[in-house]
Design an enzyme around this catalytic site. Structure first.
Site, short mmCIF file in Angstrom:
data_model
loop_
_atom_site.label_atom_id
_atom_site.label_comp_id
_atom_site.label_asym_id
_atom_site.label_seq_id
_atom_site.Cartn_x
_atom_site.Cartn_y
_atom_site.Cartn_z
N ILE A 97 55.53 -3.53 -9.52
CA ILE A 97 55.46 -3.02 -8.15
C ILE A 97 54.12 -3.35 -7.51
O ILE A 97 54.07 -3.90 -6.40
CB ILE A 97 55.72 -1.49 -8.13
CG1 ILE A 97 57.11 -1.17 -8.69
CG2 ILE A 97 55.55 -0.93 -6.72
CD1 ILE A 97 58.28 -1.77 -7.93
N GLU A 116 43.96 -3.09 -12.44
CA GLU A 116 44.88 -2.80 -13.54
C GLU A 116 44.06 -2.37 -14.74
O GLU A 116 43.13 -3.05 -15.14
CB GLU A 116 45.72 -4.04 -13.86
CG GLU A 116 46.46 -4.01 -15.18
CD GLU A 116 47.36 -2.79 -15.35
OE1 GLU A 116 48.13 -2.47 -14.42
OE2 GLU A 116 47.26 -2.13 -16.41
N HIS A 134 69.73 -4.09 -11.86
CA HIS A 134 70.90 -3.20 -11.84
C HIS A 134 71.69 -3.32 -10.54
O HIS A 134 71.10 -3.50 -9.47
CB HIS A 134 70.45 -1.73 -11.94
CG HIS A 134 69.80 -1.38 -13.23
ND1 HIS A 134 68.57 -1.85 -13.58
CD2 HIS A 134 70.20 -0.56 -14.22
CE1 HIS A 134 68.24 -1.35 -14.77
NE2 HIS A 134 69.21 -0.56 -15.18
N LYS A 341 70.03 10.71 -23.70
CA LYS A 341 70.04 9.35 -24.21
C LYS A 341 71.11 8.52 -23.51
O LYS A 341 72.18 9.01 -23.19
CB LYS A 341 70.29 9.38 -25.71
CG LYS A 341 69.10 9.91 -26.47
CD LYS A 341 69.37 10.01 -27.94
CE LYS A 341 68.10 10.40 -28.67
NZ LYS A 341 68.30 10.47 -30.10
N ILE A 434 58.37 5.44 -9.51
CA ILE A 434 59.23 4.26 -9.64
C ILE A 434 59.61 4.10 -11.11
O ILE A 434 58.79 3.75 -11.95
CB ILE A 434 58.53 2.98 -9.13
CG1 ILE A 434 57.87 3.20 -7.77
CG2 ILE A 434 59.51 1.81 -9.11
CD1 ILE A 434 58.80 3.48 -6.63
N SER A 436 63.45 3.32 -13.61
CA SER A 436 64.68 2.57 -13.50
C SER A 436 65.50 3.07 -12.31
O SER A 436 65.61 4.27 -12.13
CB SER A 436 65.49 2.77 -14.79
OG SER A 436 66.75 2.21 -14.66
N CYS A 498 54.67 -22.59 -32.89
CA CYS A 498 55.67 -21.56 -33.16
C CYS A 498 56.99 -22.26 -33.39
O CYS A 498 57.57 -22.81 -32.48
CB CYS A 498 55.80 -20.59 -31.98
SG CYS A 498 57.26 -19.53 -32.07
N CYS A 535 60.72 -14.87 -36.95
CA CYS A 535 59.70 -14.58 -37.97
C CYS A 535 58.62 -13.66 -37.41
O CYS A 535 57.73 -13.24 -38.15
CB CYS A 535 59.13 -15.86 -38.56
SG CYS A 535 57.73 -16.56 -37.69
N CYS A 540 53.17 -18.34 -36.94
CA CYS A 540 52.24 -18.79 -35.91
C CYS A 540 50.98 -17.95 -35.80
O CYS A 540 49.99 -18.42 -35.24
CB CYS A 540 52.94 -18.90 -34.56
SG CYS A 540 53.52 -17.33 -33.92
#
Lengths: 574, 413
Positions: A97, A116, A134, A341, A434, A436, A498, A535, A540
């Site tokens: 957002i 941040e 969604h 849940k 904010i 889901s 990798c 893995c 890696c």
């Protein structure tokens, strides 16, 4: 304010009736404040939810104390390097957002800073989401959450194209297992027509086979909610950040906001762990800590209660479904479950199937631990569904789970989004609560924020704004001839570090030197997929530690897995 | 497109012996493909001894053992591509590979030997809940960090699983000054070889806790502790036995899985028991002309066993390349009978003596007889333990008349 007092007393009575315990309740401008002591986290939550469910209550500030309640500690200062800088706009929070808001506002002639607290973007909710766009069939009709979901979903085709991010409308397929369930399907269609989908599709077996091959013979009918999408959320975060940067936004990672200075109820400055910057406009997109930021600014009118969701991810060799897949029984359940849940069977753009997420209220906003119960719950709920409905595939196997993760949703007690200018403090805009389907809603949310800013500040248009961002070449997606040419030009492209995901050294080097550079093994993993395969870094990790140490010019013992003191190695051998 | 007689994928003990033997058996153009910058595979980081006791009657370290094979390889005309990762393999034996030096290339081979080895099971494959801090490694990764890079993973170490690499690393980390708090094994018997339990744990007073497992990971940035629980007979944690152990490192030695992504791409049939290709006694997979040897087939206990399969694969891959193996070969299945968890090989193709590698399902601490029927061979052993592979040889002559599946059983005497 007699009516406020009366309402407060009424609420107090309700809480006492339901929980058998006494808390102090205050009401002001529709904001309910809860204080006092309760015996458990559960009881405090129940009180909050109870009050939040009342129509007369606009939001809930839940200060109830209970044993085990977490105390918030503001992070310590690091430097004063930013002190004296000034920005037209400061955005707090570098999740999807905050980043999308930054990009959106960069189309105006505004100087913008984004702070941040983590060393990478989207580390709380966004990267721990299920990367699903969604359809608007779950959020309650009439809420802002529903409206943003409804408007945001169709905007993703353009957004993903501009940002060059993998995005696919795979659809949600609701299938009926018997005649009784077939009779319920038209209701699913009705729900879709009413709140989401202009053309819901009631499918018979022929159509079903085209959408989702390999269904069990007893499945004859289904509904396709076609506009469900899946997106590469790691790429999306980088894309938003890169595009914002290229349009002039300044992004400060590892920088936490520790205070907000106001004067006469106007925003003046923001204190951070790297100094104080002046600004007149503060956008609170701080996710799990949005209530703290509101409090710093003197406008605390909601509480965030973290709701953890756990997800399990399977190896790419197990890809039984193309759609977000739900039998009627599960689709019906997820419509009503709000705090309990939930979860679903969700593919990803990278081809790893997910089961999840669960929903579990927790005390600690930082709690991203997984549990045996969560994993068992998801596996026991969804594995039998696939076994029953997709019999042609091998049985889901716990041994094929390649990762489990968890994240906390930043829910308010109204369980709705808050996207509005502060009613108390000029220059403060909240983009809070904010959760889901916040990802699906993001394009609509930022449009709403843009209109708020436009209405308040009338900023001039930035003529140089370019919404288009191109992603880096992914080596594994090229054909042999193109790969060969690239290796001839840069031999590091031919050095695969990798082997599960075929990631070349060149890609790792690029991730460490990008516009939003990776600072950790996890950062490299999110950008390149190195270590995300079966893995899980077994092959890696030593190679990426070596490359990171070389490219960042630090000793191997200083390379971190995530951030802070998450050192991979403790030091040299004897 | 490059064309070769025999292409060998992987240069660990299996690949090296296969390439050497293919050349010895007369294949002229043999190409060895290795993804690392050096030959030797995982041997390079196995600096402990115990290698080559049977094959060379010497007690070599891993690098010494590899060196001996590499020297032998250098005397042959085998061509080696290093830093070369094979990304694709087709059933008609076309290999796609990437390398900084050779670019993106395609190679067709008359026959192919798969020798990619195995990978370690991870935290996710054993499903340990909790946080996701730094400090959780598989034992092989730590082995590389310590022995190749010269770095320690941490100072207070818990090891989950008693596989051989975990045991070896318990000793190695102790010698490096770290404290190994204990080795915790979910099964009621150890996973690694007896000699490693004695030499790596007992000799260093490192406790081994059987029927215990890690049930939770604690710590936000770096690992801060693990919760250990006892398990019941069904391997479920017993409530109330949880114990928090402070540590900064968790090593996982919880099993190895044959690395068969390429085999799947080529459409090779895999055995659900070994997770490797179903092969015959000449190491041929279900796809004609593609052979497999070493830990890509099944995880062997000893490098000598690996080399033995590599030698067979190399010899018969060469024969296939110059067309001396007939196209319509018969085979019969070899099936697991009483107390047999897995078997290698899983088919008999009437080309060579049958050397069976057998892992018991349950430990039997008294004399056992291994029965191979038909032809009805019986071999005696003093015990049968799941952590120690049994090897039984049945001569080709005895098997010539067999037309039905061969059953292998382990019975108490």
């Amino acid at each position: 304010m007699r009516s406020d007092r009366a309402l407060a007393r009424e609420i107090q009575g309700e809480i006492e009736k339901t929980t058998g315990e006494k808390v102090a309740v205050s009401m002001s401008d529709g904001i309910a404040g809860l204080r006092g002591h309760l015996t458990s986290h559960q009881a405090a939550l129940e009180a909050g939810h109870l009050v939040g469910s009342l129509d007369k209550v606009r939001e809930v500030v839940n200060d109830i104390v209970f044993p085990g309640k977490m105390r918030f500690k503001s992070p310590p200062g690091v430097s004063e390097e930013l002190t004296g800088r000034e920005f037209d706009v400061v955005i707090v929070g570098g999740g999807v957002i905050g980043l999308a808001v930054a990009r959106e506002l960069s189309q105006f002639n505004l100087s913008i800073a984004l702070f941040e607290r983590h060393n990478d973007v989207g580390m709380d909710q966004t990267t721990h989401s299920n990367a699903m766009i969604h359809p608007a069939i779950q959020a309650k009709h009439g809420t802002l959450r529903w409206e943003m979901n409804y408007k945001g979903n169709p905007m993703w085709d353009d957004t993903a194209r501009q940002l060059d991010v993998d995005f696919k409308r795979v659809g949600t397929l609701i299938v009926a297992e018997n005649a009784g369930e077939e009779a319920l399907l038209p209701y699913a269609v009705n729900a879709a027509i009413k709140h989401n989908d202009p053309e819901p599709k009631l499918l018979d077996r022929d159509d079903l086979d085209r959408v989702e091959p390999g269904l069990a013979p007893n499945i004859r009918k289904g509904v396709l909610v076609w506009n469900t999408g899946i997106i590469n959320v790691f790429e999306l975060l980088i894309a938003y950040a890169e595009n914002a940067l290229s349009n002039g936004v300044s992004i400060f990672l590892d920088t936490a906001v520790t205070g907000v200075q106001t004067e006469d109820f106007s925003i003046k400055a923001v204190d951070t762990t790297r100094g104080t910057v002046k600004t007149g406009l503060l956008i609170n997109a701080a996710g799990l800590y949005a209530d703290r930021i509101a409090e710093y600014a003197g406008d605390r009118f909601f509480s965030i209660h973290p709701r953890k969701g756990e997800t399990i991810i399977f190896d790419k060799s197990y890809q039984p479904v193309r759609t977000v897949f739900a039998p009627v029984s599960i689709a019906a359940e997820s419509q009503e479950s709000k705090y309990t849940k939930g979860g679903g069977i969700i593919p990803t753009t990278d081809g790893n199937l997910q089961f999840g997420p669960t929903a579990m209220e927790v005390c600690d906003r930082e709690d991203v631990s997984t549990t045996a119960e969560g994993c068992d719950y998801l596996f026991d709920k969804f594995a039998p569904v696939l076994e029953r409905l997709k019999p042609g595939y091998e049985r889901p196997d716990k041994g094929k789970i390649i990762a489990r993760f968890a994240g906390c949703r930043a829910a308010t007690y109204k369980e709705d989004f808050i996207i509005e200018p502060s009613r108390k403090v000029r220059g403060l805009v909240h983009v809070a609560g904010i959760q889901s389907p916040g990802l699906a809603s993001a394009p609509a949310i930022v449009e709403r924020v843009r209109e708020i800013i436009r209405g308040e500040r009338h900023p001039a248009v930035n003529d140089k704004f370019n919404p288009v961002r191109k992603r880096q070449v992914r080596f594994s997606e090229l054909d042999l001839k193109q790969q060969d040419e690239l290796i001839r030009a840069n031999p590091l492209c031919g050095h695969i570090v990798c082997r599960c995901e075929n990631v070349s050294e060149a890609e790792v080097v690029r991730a460490l030197h990008g516009d939003v550079p990776a600072r950790s093994l996890d950062g490299v993993k999110r950008r390149t997929r190195a270590g995300q395969g079966r893995c899980q870094g077994g092959f890696c990790t030593p190679r990426i530690v070596e490359i990171a140490s070389r490219e960042m010019n630090i000793g191997k013992e200083h390379v971190v897995k995530s951030e802070g003191k998450s050192y991979v190695l403790s030091g040299r051998t004897k | 497109m490059m064309q070769v007689d025999v292409a060998v994928i992987g240069s660990g003990p299996a690949g090296l012996t296969a390439a050497i033997q293919a050349h010895k058996s007369g294949a002229r153009k043999v190409l060895l493909l290795e993804r690392e910058e050096e030959l030797g595979g995982i041997l390079k980081q196995c600096i402990h001894n115990g290698f080559g006791l049977e094959q060379f009657k010497q007690n070599y370290t891993g690098p010494e053992y590899a060196e001996r094979l590499i020297k032998e390889l250098e005397k042959t005309g085998v061509q080696c591509f290093l830093n070369t990762l094979v990304t694709d393999l087709s059933s008609d034996r076309v290999i796609t590979a990437l390398s900084p030096e050779h670019g993106a290339l395609e190679i067709t081979a008359k026959s192919i030997v798969l020798a990619m080895g195995c990978r370690e099971r991870t935290r996710s494959s054993v499903g340990i809940p909790g946080t996701r801090p730094a400090g959780i490694f598989t034992a092989g990764v730590v082995q590389r960090f310590v022995n190749i890079d010269g770095y320690l993973p941490g100072k207070k170490i818990v090891i989950l699983g008693s596989g051989d690499i975990g045991l070896i690393m318990a000793r190695r980390l102790t010698l490096e000054g770290a404290t190994v708090i204990g080795v915790y094994e979910i099964m009621s018997y150890p996973g690694g070889l007896k000699r490693n339990i004695v030499q790596c744990l007992n000799d260093f007073d490192i406790p081994l806790y059987l029927s215990h497992t890690v049930t939770e990971i604690k710590g936000k940035e770096r690992l801060e502790g693990v919760v250990i629980s006892k398990v019941d007979g069904n391997l479920h944690p017993v409530q109330g036995t949880e114990e928090l152990i402070e540590c900064d490192t968790l090593l996982l030695s919880v099993g190895l899985i044959p690395e068969n992504e390429l085999s799947k791409k080529a459409g090779i049939e895999l055995s659900p028991a070994t997770k490797g290709p179903v092969t015959t006694e000449i190491m041929e997979t279900s796809v004609p002309g593609i052979f497999a040897c070493g830990n890509v087939s099944t995880v062997f206990d000893l490098v000598d066993y690996v080399a033995q399969t590599g030698t067979a694969a190399g010899a018969f891959a060469a024969q296939y390349a110059f067309g001396s193996l007939s196209a319509d070969r018969q085979s019969v299945d070899i099936v697991a009978g009483e107390n047999v968890r897995l078997l290698f090989p899983q088919r008999y193709g009437f080309q060579d003596d049958l050397v069976l590698f057998i892992r018991a399902a349950e430990p039997v601490e008294k004399p056992v007889v291994i029965e191979v029927t038909p032809p009805g061979s019986k071999v005696n052993r003093v015990y049968a333990r799941p952590n120690e592979m049994l090897r039984v040889k049945v001569p080709k002559e005895k098997l010539a008349e067999v037309r039905q599946p061969i059953r292998v059983s382990i019975r108490e005497k």
